[in-house]
Write a protein that holds these residues in place. Structure first.
Motif, mmCIF file in Angstrom:
data_model
loop_
_atom_site.group_PDB
_atom_site.id
_atom_site.type_symbol
_atom_site.label_atom_id
_atom_site.label_comp_id
_atom_site.label_asym_id
_atom_site.label_seq_id
_atom_site.Cartn_x
_atom_site.Cartn_y
_atom_site.Cartn_z
ATOM 1 N N THR A 29 0.835 -1.201 0.000
ATOM 2 C CA THR A 29 0.000 0.000 0.000
ATOM 3 C C THR A 29 0.867 1.247 0.000
ATOM 4 O O THR A 29 2.009 1.219 0.471
ATOM 5 N N GLY A 30 0.329 2.317 -0.519
ATOM 6 C CA GLY A 30 1.040 3.589 -0.501
ATOM 7 C C GLY A 30 0.793 4.359 0.785
ATOM 8 O O GLY A 30 1.436 5.368 1.044
ATOM 9 N N ARG A 31 -0.151 3.881 1.600
ATOM 10 C CA ARG A 31 -0.477 4.535 2.866
ATOM 11 C C ARG A 31 0.429 4.075 3.978
ATOM 12 O O ARG A 31 0.938 2.958 3.963
ATOM 13 N N ARG A 32 0.583 4.922 4.964
ATOM 14 C CA ARG A 32 1.336 4.557 6.169
ATOM 15 C C ARG A 32 0.365 3.886 7.134
ATOM 16 O O ARG A 32 -0.536 4.530 7.657
ATOM 17 N N LEU A 33 0.501 2.602 7.320
ATOM 18 C CA LEU A 33 -0.380 1.859 8.212
ATOM 19 C C LEU A 33 0.058 2.034 9.665
ATOM 20 O O LEU A 33 1.255 2.104 9.952
ATOM 21 N N VAL A 34 -0.908 2.103 10.555
ATOM 22 C CA VAL A 34 -0.642 2.107 11.990
ATOM 23 C C VAL A 34 -1.306 0.847 12.546
ATOM 24 O O VAL A 34 -2.534 0.739 12.577
ATOM 25 N N ASN A 68 -14.167 6.420 8.708
ATOM 26 C CA ASN A 68 -14.501 5.501 7.617
ATOM 27 C C ASN A 68 -14.063 6.040 6.266
ATOM 28 O O ASN A 68 -13.921 5.286 5.315
ATOM 29 N N GLY A 69 -13.850 7.342 6.159
ATOM 30 C CA GLY A 69 -13.422 7.954 4.905
ATOM 31 C C GLY A 69 -12.047 7.514 4.449
ATOM 32 O O GLY A 69 -11.715 7.626 3.269
ATOM 33 N N VAL A 70 -11.228 7.009 5.363
ATOM 34 C CA VAL A 70 -9.889 6.561 4.989
ATOM 35 C C VAL A 70 -9.782 5.038 4.913
ATOM 36 O O VAL A 70 -8.705 4.505 4.691
ATOM 37 N N ARG A 71 -10.904 4.367 5.093
ATOM 38 C CA ARG A 71 -10.908 2.899 5.018
ATOM 39 C C ARG A 71 -10.595 2.468 3.590
ATOM 40 O O ARG A 71 -11.030 3.077 2.625
ATOM 41 N N THR A 72 -9.864 1.411 3.458
ATOM 42 C CA THR A 72 -9.520 0.855 2.163
ATOM 43 C C THR A 72 -9.585 -0.664 2.269
ATOM 44 O O THR A 72 -9.703 -1.203 3.354
ATOM 45 N N ILE A 73 -9.498 -1.321 1.167
ATOM 46 C CA ILE A 73 -9.480 -2.781 1.169
ATOM 47 C C ILE A 73 -8.053 -3.219 0.916
ATOM 48 O O ILE A 73 -7.436 -2.832 -0.078
ATOM 49 N N LEU A 74 -7.541 -3.997 1.827
ATOM 50 C CA LEU A 74 -6.191 -4.525 1.707
ATOM 51 C C LEU A 74 -6.228 -5.941 2.263
ATOM 52 O O LEU A 74 -6.522 -6.139 3.452
ATOM 53 N N GLN A 75 -5.985 -6.902 1.418
ATOM 54 C CA GLN A 75 -6.096 -8.305 1.814
ATOM 55 C C GLN A 75 -5.210 -8.595 3.024
ATOM 56 O O GLN A 75 -4.052 -8.201 3.075
#
Length: 160
Positions: A29-34, A68-75
């Motif tokens: 992902t291009g996002r920084r996960l926490v 919820n606006g930043v929720r994404t699907i990531l397996q």
């Protein structure tokens, strides 16, 4: 090897495996996960609690989101909505981030029986010495600052 050493070794293996899984997820992902909940506990080398009613999904990484606006699907990632106070900490030379132990404890408040929540707090305060340990007052401050956690009751001796 005694049971304590075996248990510490088991926690170390779980931490290593979780770091690998989180690094792989972060690459996808291009996002920084926490990372949060059990994933944060594993990354910090803290014993996992016993859950009621089946608990969290096994072999699933958990990451926190604030809306919820930043929720994404990531397996392989379960995104957990948390709008309460939170502090993040770097893990694995700053390549990963997770909720700190006190935030993680508060996130578990509605998932654990009261007794198990106390055991989790105790586990956090006695974990590996190379990591920053929370002070017992931090849990009280979190219970005051976290009105969305109705099961946490702030002891009166924390309030000044």
């Amino acid at each position: 090897m005694d049971n304590g050493a075996q248990y510490s070794e088991s926690l170390a293996r779980l931490r290593t495996r979780t770091i690998e899984q989180c690094l792989e997820a972060q690459r996808r992902t291009g996002r920084r996960l926490v990372f949060a909940l059990d994933t944060a506990l594993s990354l910090q080398g803290i014993e996992l609690p016993r859950y009621r009613r089946g608990g969290l999904l096994a072999d699933t990484l958990h990451a926190v989101i604030e809306s919820n606006g930043v929720r994404t699907i990531l397996q392989g990632i379960c995104f957990v909505l948390w709008s309460g106070p939170q502090t993040h900490m770097p893990i694995h030379h700053g390549r990963l981030r997770c909720t700190d132990s006190v935030t993680t404890w508060a996130m578990h408040a509605n998932r654990l029986e009261d007794e198990e929540l106390v055991v989790l707090g105790d586990s956090m305060m006695r974990r590996d010495g190379h990591m920053k340990r929370p002070h017992w007052r931090s849990f009280g401050y979190m219970s005051i600052a976290c009105p969305i956690c109705p099961t946490i009751q702030a002891p009166t001796d924390y309030v000044r």
